[in-house]
Design a protein around this motif. Structure first.
Motif, PDB file in Angstrom:
ATOM      1  N   TRP A 124      16.487 -13.664 -13.110  1.00 51.61           N
ATOM      2  CA  TRP A 124      17.577 -13.324 -14.034  1.00 51.61           C
ATOM      3  C   TRP A 124      18.390 -14.533 -14.466  1.00 51.61           C
ATOM      4  N   ILE A 125      17.862 -15.714 -14.207  1.00 54.72           N
ATOM      5  CA  ILE A 125      18.607 -16.925 -14.533  1.00 54.72           C
ATOM      6  C   ILE A 125      18.702 -17.151 -16.042  1.00 54.72           C
ATOM      7  N   ARG A 126      17.764 -16.606 -16.817  1.00 59.12           N
ATOM      8  CA  ARG A 126      17.827 -16.783 -18.274  1.00 59.12           C
ATOM      9  C   ARG A 126      19.011 -16.031 -18.876  1.00 59.12           C
ATOM     10  N   ARG A 127      19.429 -14.935 -18.226  1.00 54.62           N
ATOM     11  CA  ARG A 127      20.563 -14.163 -18.733  1.00 54.62           C
ATOM     12  C   ARG A 127      21.898 -14.746 -18.282  1.00 54.62           C
ATOM     13  N   ARG A 128      21.965 -15.231 -17.058  1.00 57.64           N
ATOM     14  CA  ARG A 128      23.215 -15.787 -16.505  1.00 57.64           C
ATOM     15  C   ARG A 128      22.898 -17.090 -15.775  1.00 57.64           C
ATOM     16  N   PRO A 129      22.656 -18.173 -16.504  1.00 55.19           N
ATOM     17  CA  PRO A 129      22.242 -19.422 -15.844  1.00 55.19           C
ATOM     18  C   PRO A 129      23.254 -19.934 -14.833  1.00 55.19           C
ATOM     19  N   GLY A 130      24.527 -19.942 -15.206  1.00 52.28           N
ATOM     20  CA  GLY A 130      25.551 -20.477 -14.312  1.00 52.28           C
ATOM     21  C   GLY A 130      25.680 -19.677 -13.033  1.00 52.28           C
ATOM     22  N   TYR A 131      25.764 -18.354 -13.148  1.00 50.90           N
ATOM     23  CA  TYR A 131      25.899 -17.503 -11.960  1.00 50.90           C
ATOM     24  C   TYR A 131      24.651 -17.585 -11.081  1.00 50.90           C
ATOM     25  N   ALA A 132      23.480 -17.599 -11.711  1.00 54.49           N
ATOM     26  CA  ALA A 132      22.240 -17.657 -10.931  1.00 54.49           C
ATOM     27  C   ALA A 132      22.151 -18.965 -10.145  1.00 54.49           C
ATOM     28  N   LEU A 133      22.545 -20.086 -10.772  1.00 53.77           N
ATOM     29  CA  LEU A 133      22.510 -21.362 -10.060  1.00 53.77           C
ATOM     30  C   LEU A 133      23.516 -21.367  -8.909  1.00 53.77           C
ATOM     31  N   ALA A 134      24.679 -20.755  -9.105  1.00 50.65           N
ATOM     32  CA  ALA A 134      25.681 -20.693  -8.032  1.00 50.65           C
ATOM     33  C   ALA A 134      25.149 -19.898  -6.839  1.00 50.65           C
ATOM     34  N   VAL A 135      24.502 -18.759  -7.111  1.00 50.34           N
ATOM     35  CA  VAL A 135      23.931 -17.955  -6.019  1.00 50.34           C
ATOM     36  C   VAL A 135      22.823 -18.731  -5.317  1.00 50.34           C
ATOM     37  N   ALA A 136      21.978 -19.419  -6.103  1.00 54.07           N
ATOM     38  CA  ALA A 136      20.903 -20.203  -5.506  1.00 54.07           C
ATOM     39  C   ALA A 136      21.456 -21.329  -4.643  1.00 54.07           C
ATOM     40  N   ALA A 137      22.546 -21.961  -5.073  1.00 54.30           N
ATOM     41  CA  ALA A 137      23.141 -23.041  -4.289  1.00 54.30           C
ATOM     42  C   ALA A 137      23.763 -22.522  -2.997  1.00 54.30           C
ATOM     43  N   LEU A 138      24.430 -21.353  -3.068  1.00 57.23           N
ATOM     44  CA  LEU A 138      25.007 -20.774  -1.852  1.00 57.23           C
ATOM     45  C   LEU A 138      23.914 -20.374  -0.861  1.00 57.23           C
ATOM     46  N   ALA A 139      22.835 -19.823  -1.373  1.00 58.26           N
ATOM     47  CA  ALA A 139      21.706 -19.513  -0.486  1.00 58.26           C
ATOM     48  C   ALA A 139      21.119 -20.788   0.087  1.00 58.26           C
ATOM     49  N   GLY A 140      21.140 -21.857  -0.712  1.00 53.40           N
ATOM     50  CA  GLY A 140      20.607 -23.128  -0.232  1.00 53.40           C
ATOM     51  C   GLY A 140      21.442 -23.734   0.876  1.00 53.40           C
ATOM     52  N   VAL A 141      22.760 -23.450   0.879  1.00 50.32           N
ATOM     53  CA  VAL A 141      23.604 -23.946   1.973  1.00 50.32           C
ATOM     54  C   VAL A 141      23.119 -23.369   3.298  1.00 50.32           C
ATOM     55  N   GLY A 142      22.810 -22.072   3.322  1.00 51.51           N
ATOM     56  CA  GLY A 142      22.283 -21.463   4.539  1.00 51.51           C
ATOM     57  C   GLY A 142      20.926 -22.028   4.911  1.00 51.51           C
ATOM     58  N   LEU A 143      20.070 -22.233   3.936  1.00 53.11           N
ATOM     59  CA  LEU A 143      18.747 -22.799   4.218  1.00 53.11           C
ATOM     60  C   LEU A 143      18.867 -24.222   4.748  1.00 53.11           C
ATOM     61  N   GLU A 144      19.831 -24.967   4.246  1.00 52.64           N
ATOM     62  CA  GLU A 144      20.056 -26.330   4.744  1.00 52.64           C
ATOM     63  C   GLU A 144      20.458 -26.301   6.209  1.00 52.64           C
ATOM     64  N   ALA A 145      21.228 -25.298   6.599  1.00 53.23           N
ATOM     65  CA  ALA A 145      21.662 -25.200   7.998  1.00 53.23           C
ATOM     66  C   ALA A 145      20.525 -24.752   8.904  1.00 53.23           C
TER      67      ALA A 145
END
Length: 368
Positions: free
Chosen positions: A59-80
Protein backbone atom coordinates in the motif's frame (compact mmCIF):
# COMPACT_ATOMS: atom_id res chain seq x y z
CA UNK A 1 -3.60 -1.67 -26.39
CA UNK A 2 -3.50 -2.28 -22.64
CA UNK A 3 -6.82 -1.69 -20.93
CA UNK A 4 -7.13 0.88 -18.17
CA UNK A 5 -7.55 -1.68 -15.39
CA UNK A 6 -4.66 -3.94 -16.36
CA UNK A 7 -1.90 -1.61 -15.20
CA UNK A 8 -3.09 -1.34 -11.56
CA UNK A 9 -3.40 -5.13 -11.52
CA UNK A 10 0.13 -5.46 -12.88
CA UNK A 11 1.48 -3.03 -10.27
CA UNK A 12 -0.27 -4.95 -7.50
CA UNK A 13 1.32 -8.20 -8.68
CA UNK A 14 4.71 -6.50 -8.97
CA UNK A 15 4.50 -5.02 -5.48
CA UNK A 16 3.31 -8.35 -4.12
CA UNK A 17 6.25 -10.14 -5.70
CA UNK A 18 8.78 -7.67 -4.29
CA UNK A 19 7.12 -7.84 -0.85
CA UNK A 20 7.28 -11.65 -0.92
CA UNK A 21 10.95 -11.52 -1.92
CA UNK A 22 11.77 -9.10 0.92
CA UNK A 23 9.90 -11.28 3.42
CA UNK A 24 11.71 -14.35 2.15
CA UNK A 25 15.12 -12.73 2.60
CA UNK A 26 14.19 -11.52 6.08
CA UNK A 27 12.96 -14.97 7.17
CA UNK A 28 16.04 -16.63 5.74
CA UNK A 29 18.35 -14.38 7.75
CA UNK A 30 16.22 -14.50 10.92
CA UNK A 31 15.94 -18.29 10.96
CA UNK A 32 19.46 -19.18 9.91
CA UNK A 33 21.66 -16.46 11.40
CA UNK A 34 23.53 -17.18 14.61
CA UNK A 35 22.92 -13.57 15.68
CA UNK A 36 19.15 -13.94 15.42
CA UNK A 37 16.66 -13.94 18.33
CA UNK A 38 17.70 -16.25 21.15
CA UNK A 39 14.18 -17.31 22.17
CA UNK A 40 11.17 -18.67 20.33
CA UNK A 41 9.09 -15.70 21.39
CA UNK A 42 11.68 -13.28 20.08
CA UNK A 43 11.80 -15.15 16.78
CA UNK A 44 8.02 -14.97 16.48
CA UNK A 45 8.04 -11.22 17.12
CA UNK A 46 10.85 -10.69 14.62
CA UNK A 47 8.98 -12.69 11.99
CA UNK A 48 5.89 -10.57 12.60
CA UNK A 49 7.91 -7.36 12.25
CA UNK A 50 9.47 -8.64 9.02
CA UNK A 51 6.00 -9.46 7.65
CA UNK A 52 4.76 -6.00 8.67
CA UNK A 53 7.68 -4.28 7.00
CA UNK A 54 7.25 -6.28 3.79
CA UNK A 55 3.48 -5.71 3.72
CA UNK A 56 4.05 -1.95 3.61
CA UNK A 57 5.01 -2.37 -0.06
CA UNK A 58 1.45 -3.43 -0.85
CA UNK A 59 0.00 0.00 0.00
CA UNK A 60 3.00 2.28 -0.24
CA UNK A 61 1.85 3.68 -3.61
CA UNK A 62 -1.25 5.14 -1.93
CA UNK A 63 0.46 6.50 1.22
CA UNK A 64 4.24 6.62 0.63
CA UNK A 65 5.08 8.67 3.72
CA UNK A 66 2.98 6.65 6.16
CA UNK A 67 4.13 3.34 4.69
CA UNK A 68 7.80 4.32 5.03
CA UNK A 69 7.21 5.41 8.64
CA UNK A 70 5.62 2.04 9.50
CA UNK A 71 8.44 0.20 7.73
CA UNK A 72 11.05 2.21 9.67
CA UNK A 73 9.35 1.54 13.02
CA UNK A 74 9.22 -2.16 12.22
CA UNK A 75 12.87 -1.92 11.24
CA UNK A 76 13.76 -0.56 14.69
CA UNK A 77 12.50 -3.81 16.21
CA UNK A 78 14.30 -5.89 13.60
CA UNK A 79 17.51 -3.99 14.33
CA UNK A 80 17.17 -4.92 18.00
CA UNK A 81 16.37 -8.60 17.37
CA UNK A 82 18.72 -9.27 14.44
CA UNK A 83 21.29 -6.58 13.52
CA UNK A 84 22.69 -8.92 10.84
CA UNK A 85 19.56 -8.44 8.76
CA UNK A 86 20.62 -4.91 7.79
CA UNK A 87 20.04 -1.39 8.97
CA UNK A 88 16.41 -1.22 10.17
CA UNK A 89 15.71 -4.50 8.43
CA UNK A 90 15.13 -4.07 4.70
CA UNK A 91 13.91 -0.49 4.95
CA UNK A 92 15.93 0.35 1.83
CA UNK A 93 13.19 -1.26 -0.28
CA UNK A 94 10.39 1.04 0.95
CA UNK A 95 12.79 3.99 0.66
CA UNK A 96 13.36 3.10 -2.99
CA UNK A 97 9.60 3.18 -3.54
CA UNK A 98 9.34 6.60 -1.89
CA UNK A 99 12.14 7.97 -4.11
CA UNK A 100 10.30 6.58 -7.12
CA UNK A 101 6.93 8.06 -6.12
CA UNK A 102 7.81 11.39 -4.53
CA UNK A 103 9.99 14.34 -5.49
CA UNK A 104 13.58 14.59 -4.17
CA UNK A 105 12.65 17.33 -1.70
CA UNK A 106 10.59 14.69 0.13
CA UNK A 107 12.62 11.54 -0.52
CA UNK A 108 15.94 13.21 0.41
CA UNK A 109 14.49 14.21 3.77
CA UNK A 110 13.42 10.60 4.31
CA UNK A 111 16.90 9.43 3.33
CA UNK A 112 18.52 11.85 5.75
CA UNK A 113 16.28 10.74 8.63
CA UNK A 114 17.15 7.09 8.00
CA UNK A 115 20.88 7.68 7.56
CA UNK A 116 21.24 9.93 10.62
CA UNK A 117 21.00 7.10 13.21
CA UNK A 118 23.42 4.77 11.35
CA UNK A 119 26.27 5.57 13.82
CA UNK A 120 24.40 3.19 16.14
CA UNK A 121 26.08 0.45 14.11
CA UNK A 122 29.33 1.46 15.86
CA UNK A 123 27.77 0.19 19.09
CA UNK A 124 26.64 -3.18 17.75
CA UNK A 125 29.41 -3.63 15.18
CA UNK A 126 32.14 -1.47 13.66
CA UNK A 127 32.58 1.26 11.09
CA UNK A 128 32.20 -1.22 8.22
CA UNK A 129 28.66 -2.01 9.35
CA UNK A 130 27.88 1.68 9.53
CA UNK A 131 29.28 2.21 6.03
CA UNK A 132 27.25 -0.70 4.66
CA UNK A 133 24.10 0.65 6.31
CA UNK A 134 24.54 4.11 4.78
CA UNK A 135 25.50 2.61 1.41
CA UNK A 136 22.44 0.37 1.36
CA UNK A 137 20.12 3.29 2.01
CA UNK A 138 21.86 5.43 -0.60
CA UNK A 139 21.64 2.64 -3.16
CA UNK A 140 17.92 2.14 -2.49
CA UNK A 141 17.25 5.87 -2.89
CA UNK A 142 19.34 6.03 -6.08
CA UNK A 143 17.42 3.17 -7.70
CA UNK A 144 14.12 4.85 -6.93
CA UNK A 145 15.31 8.24 -8.19
CA UNK A 146 16.59 6.70 -11.44
CA UNK A 147 13.22 5.03 -12.00
CA UNK A 148 11.43 8.32 -11.28
CA UNK A 149 13.62 10.18 -13.77
CA UNK A 150 13.01 7.49 -16.37
CA UNK A 151 9.26 7.77 -15.85
CA UNK A 152 9.47 11.56 -16.19
CA UNK A 153 11.30 11.20 -19.51
CA UNK A 154 8.69 8.73 -20.72
CA UNK A 155 5.86 11.08 -19.74
CA UNK A 156 7.60 14.01 -21.44
CA UNK A 157 7.97 11.93 -24.60
CA UNK A 158 4.29 10.98 -24.51
CA UNK A 159 3.31 14.63 -24.06
CA UNK A 160 5.44 15.56 -27.06
CA UNK A 161 3.86 12.81 -29.15
CA UNK A 162 0.38 13.96 -28.13
CA UNK A 163 1.25 17.58 -28.97
CA UNK A 164 2.50 16.59 -32.43
CA UNK A 165 -0.60 14.48 -32.98
CA UNK A 166 -2.88 17.33 -31.90
CA UNK A 167 -1.05 19.63 -34.29
CA UNK A 168 -1.49 17.13 -37.10
CA UNK A 169 -5.20 16.72 -36.37
CA UNK A 170 -5.67 20.48 -36.16
CA UNK A 171 -3.91 20.91 -39.49
CA UNK A 172 -6.05 18.20 -41.10
CA UNK A 173 -9.27 19.71 -39.79
CA UNK A 174 -8.20 23.17 -40.92
CA UNK A 175 -7.43 21.91 -44.42
CA UNK A 176 -10.73 20.06 -44.77
CA UNK A 177 -13.00 22.69 -43.27
CA UNK A 178 -11.29 25.77 -44.76
CA UNK A 179 -11.41 24.53 -48.33
CA UNK A 180 -14.97 23.24 -48.39
CA UNK A 181 -16.41 26.13 -46.40
CA UNK A 182 -14.72 28.57 -48.80
CA UNK A 183 -16.35 26.78 -51.73
CA UNK A 184 -19.72 26.78 -49.98
CA UNK A 185 -19.48 30.48 -49.12
CA UNK A 186 -18.58 31.54 -52.68
CA UNK A 187 -21.30 29.38 -54.24
CA UNK A 188 -23.90 30.63 -51.75
CA UNK A 189 -23.15 34.24 -52.74
CA UNK A 190 -23.30 33.30 -56.43
CA UNK A 191 -26.65 31.55 -55.95
CA UNK A 192 -28.08 34.55 -54.13
CA UNK A 193 -27.01 36.94 -56.89
CA UNK A 194 -28.70 34.98 -59.70
CA UNK A 195 -31.52 33.31 -57.80
CA UNK A 196 -34.34 35.33 -59.40
CA UNK A 197 -32.91 36.08 -62.87
CA UNK A 198 -31.11 32.78 -63.62
CA UNK A 199 -32.63 29.98 -61.54
CA UNK A 200 -30.76 27.26 -63.45
CA UNK A 201 -27.40 28.80 -62.56
CA UNK A 202 -28.59 29.16 -58.96
CA UNK A 203 -29.49 25.45 -58.91
CA UNK A 204 -26.01 24.61 -60.21
CA UNK A 205 -24.46 26.68 -57.43
CA UNK A 206 -26.63 24.92 -54.86
CA UNK A 207 -25.55 21.59 -56.32
CA UNK A 208 -21.91 22.59 -55.87
CA UNK A 209 -22.68 23.50 -52.25
CA UNK A 210 -24.25 20.08 -51.78
CA UNK A 211 -21.21 18.32 -53.25
CA UNK A 212 -18.77 20.38 -51.17
CA UNK A 213 -20.72 19.74 -47.98
CA UNK A 214 -20.92 15.98 -48.60
CA UNK A 215 -17.21 15.88 -49.43
CA UNK A 216 -16.35 17.71 -46.20
CA UNK A 217 -18.53 15.37 -44.16
CA UNK A 218 -16.97 12.32 -45.82
CA UNK A 219 -13.43 13.49 -45.06
CA UNK A 220 -14.33 14.43 -41.49
CA UNK A 221 -15.96 11.04 -40.89
CA UNK A 222 -12.91 9.25 -42.27
CA UNK A 223 -10.63 11.31 -40.03
CA UNK A 224 -12.72 10.76 -36.91
CA UNK A 225 -12.92 7.05 -37.68
CA UNK A 226 -9.15 6.91 -37.95
CA UNK A 227 -8.85 8.62 -34.56
CA UNK A 228 -11.26 6.27 -32.80
CA UNK A 229 -10.40 2.94 -34.43
CA UNK A 230 -7.94 0.73 -32.58
CA UNK A 231 -6.35 -0.58 -35.73
CA UNK A 232 -5.86 2.78 -37.44
CA UNK A 233 -7.67 4.19 -40.42
CA UNK A 234 -10.21 2.31 -42.46
CA UNK A 235 -8.64 0.88 -45.64
CA UNK A 236 -11.98 1.44 -47.42
CA UNK A 237 -11.79 5.19 -46.70
CA UNK A 238 -8.26 6.28 -47.76
CA UNK A 239 -6.90 9.76 -47.34
CA UNK A 240 -6.85 11.87 -50.52
CA UNK A 241 -3.80 11.71 -52.75
CA UNK A 242 -2.56 12.85 -56.14
CA UNK A 243 -5.32 10.88 -57.87
CA UNK A 244 -7.88 13.21 -56.29
CA UNK A 245 -6.25 16.38 -57.62
CA UNK A 246 -8.47 16.34 -60.71
CA UNK A 247 -11.60 16.32 -58.55
CA UNK A 248 -10.15 19.10 -56.40
CA UNK A 249 -9.36 21.23 -59.44
CA UNK A 250 -12.83 20.60 -60.90
CA UNK A 251 -14.42 21.73 -57.62
CA UNK A 252 -12.42 24.97 -57.68
CA UNK A 253 -13.28 25.54 -61.34
CA UNK A 254 -16.95 25.09 -60.51
CA UNK A 255 -16.67 27.97 -58.05
CA UNK A 256 -15.42 30.24 -60.81
CA UNK A 257 -11.63 30.12 -60.56
CA UNK A 258 -10.02 28.77 -63.76
CA UNK A 259 -7.28 26.30 -62.85
CA UNK A 260 -4.72 24.63 -65.10
CA UNK A 261 -3.30 21.32 -63.86
CA UNK A 262 -0.10 19.89 -65.32
CA UNK A 263 1.47 16.56 -64.34
CA UNK A 264 4.83 15.01 -65.12
CA UNK A 265 6.04 11.63 -63.88
CA UNK A 266 4.24 8.77 -62.16
CA UNK A 267 3.34 10.45 -58.88
CA UNK A 268 0.39 8.21 -58.03
CA UNK A 269 2.74 5.35 -57.06
CA UNK A 270 4.35 7.41 -54.30
CA UNK A 271 3.91 6.68 -50.56
CA UNK A 272 0.58 7.69 -49.07
CA UNK A 273 2.11 10.22 -46.67
CA UNK A 274 3.79 12.10 -49.53
CA UNK A 275 0.61 12.07 -51.61
CA UNK A 276 -1.52 13.29 -48.70
CA UNK A 277 0.85 16.17 -47.96
CA UNK A 278 1.03 17.09 -51.64
CA UNK A 279 -2.77 17.08 -51.92
CA UNK A 280 -3.15 19.24 -48.81
CA UNK A 281 -0.54 21.73 -50.04
CA UNK A 282 -2.32 22.14 -53.37
CA UNK A 283 -5.69 22.31 -51.62
CA UNK A 284 -4.55 25.00 -49.18
CA UNK A 285 -2.90 27.00 -51.98
CA UNK A 286 -6.07 27.01 -54.09
CA UNK A 287 -8.21 27.77 -51.04
CA UNK A 288 -6.05 30.81 -50.24
CA UNK A 289 -6.25 31.97 -53.85
CA UNK A 290 -10.02 31.59 -53.80
CA UNK A 291 -10.77 32.96 -50.37
CA UNK A 292 -8.07 35.57 -49.69
CA UNK A 293 -6.27 36.38 -52.93
CA UNK A 294 -9.32 37.13 -55.13
CA UNK A 295 -7.44 35.49 -58.00
CA UNK A 296 -8.82 35.16 -61.52
CA UNK A 297 -6.72 32.17 -62.51
CA UNK A 298 -4.33 29.60 -61.03
CA UNK A 299 -1.77 27.16 -62.38
CA UNK A 300 -0.87 23.90 -60.65
CA UNK A 301 2.30 22.07 -61.69
CA UNK A 302 3.05 18.59 -60.25
CA UNK A 303 6.32 16.93 -61.28
CA UNK A 304 8.04 13.82 -59.99
CA UNK A 305 11.61 13.10 -61.03
CA UNK A 306 14.87 12.16 -59.37
CA UNK A 307 13.14 10.91 -56.21
CA UNK A 308 11.62 14.36 -55.50
CA UNK A 309 8.01 15.45 -55.88
CA UNK A 310 7.88 19.11 -56.91
CA UNK A 311 4.75 21.20 -56.54
CA UNK A 312 4.13 24.72 -57.78
CA UNK A 313 0.87 26.62 -57.44
CA UNK A 314 0.78 30.11 -58.94
CA UNK A 315 -2.17 32.51 -58.96
CA UNK A 316 -2.59 36.12 -60.00
CA UNK A 317 -4.15 37.25 -56.73
CA UNK A 318 -2.81 38.84 -53.58
CA UNK A 319 -1.01 37.19 -50.67
CA UNK A 320 -3.12 35.35 -48.06
CA UNK A 321 -4.20 37.37 -45.03
CA UNK A 322 -1.87 37.26 -42.04
CA UNK A 323 -2.83 37.05 -38.42
CA UNK A 324 -1.95 39.96 -36.17
CA UNK A 325 1.50 39.52 -34.67
CA UNK A 326 2.55 36.77 -37.09
CA UNK A 327 4.66 36.85 -40.22
CA UNK A 328 2.57 34.23 -42.06
CA UNK A 329 -0.94 32.87 -42.12
CA UNK A 330 -1.84 29.60 -40.45
CA UNK A 331 -2.30 27.86 -43.80
CA UNK A 332 1.23 28.66 -45.00
CA UNK A 333 2.71 27.61 -41.67
CA UNK A 334 0.81 24.32 -41.91
CA UNK A 335 2.01 23.70 -45.48
CA UNK A 336 5.60 24.44 -44.53
CA UNK A 337 5.35 22.10 -41.54
CA UNK A 338 4.01 19.31 -43.76
CA UNK A 339 6.96 19.69 -46.08
CA UNK A 340 9.42 19.84 -43.18
CA UNK A 341 8.10 16.64 -41.62
CA UNK A 342 8.85 14.85 -44.90
CA UNK A 343 12.36 16.32 -45.06
CA UNK A 344 11.38 18.78 -47.79
CA UNK A 345 11.06 22.52 -48.22
CA UNK A 346 8.29 24.96 -49.07
CA UNK A 347 8.55 28.57 -50.20
CA UNK A 348 5.55 30.84 -50.43
CA UNK A 349 5.45 34.51 -51.33
CA UNK A 350 4.40 37.18 -53.81
CA UNK A 351 5.96 37.32 -57.27
CA UNK A 352 7.76 40.45 -58.52
CA UNK A 353 5.44 40.65 -61.51
CA UNK A 354 2.34 40.19 -59.36
CA UNK A 355 0.52 37.19 -58.05
CA UNK A 356 1.43 34.62 -55.45
CA UNK A 357 3.42 31.40 -55.69
CA UNK A 358 3.71 28.32 -53.49
CA UNK A 359 6.58 26.00 -54.37
CA UNK A 360 7.37 22.78 -52.49
CA UNK A 361 9.87 19.97 -52.84
CA UNK A 362 9.06 16.68 -51.12
CA UNK A 363 11.80 14.04 -51.14
CA UNK A 364 10.23 10.62 -51.57
CA UNK A 365 13.15 8.61 -50.18
CA UNK A 366 12.77 10.17 -46.69
CA UNK A 367 9.17 9.01 -46.47
CA UNK A 368 9.66 5.41 -47.50
Amino acid sequence: MRCASSRPRFLLLLDGGIAAACLGVSLLVLLTSDAGPATTGGTAVAVGLAALQASCLLWIRRRPGYALAVAALAGVGLEAFCPQLGWLGLVAAPLSYVARLRRPRFSLVALGLLVAPTPWKLVTGDWRDMLLAATGLGLGWSVGELLRAQEQRRCAWERQVRAVERERISRELHDVVAHHVAVIAVQAVAAEDVFDQQPEQARAALGSIHVAARSALTELRAMLHALTADGGSDPDAPQPGLAQLDALVDAVRAVGLPVTLRREGDGEALPGGVQLSAYRIVQESLTNALRHGHATRADVDVRYDGGVLRLEVVNDGAAPARRSGTSEGRGIVGMRERARLLGGTLDAGPLPSGGFRVRAQLPVGAAR
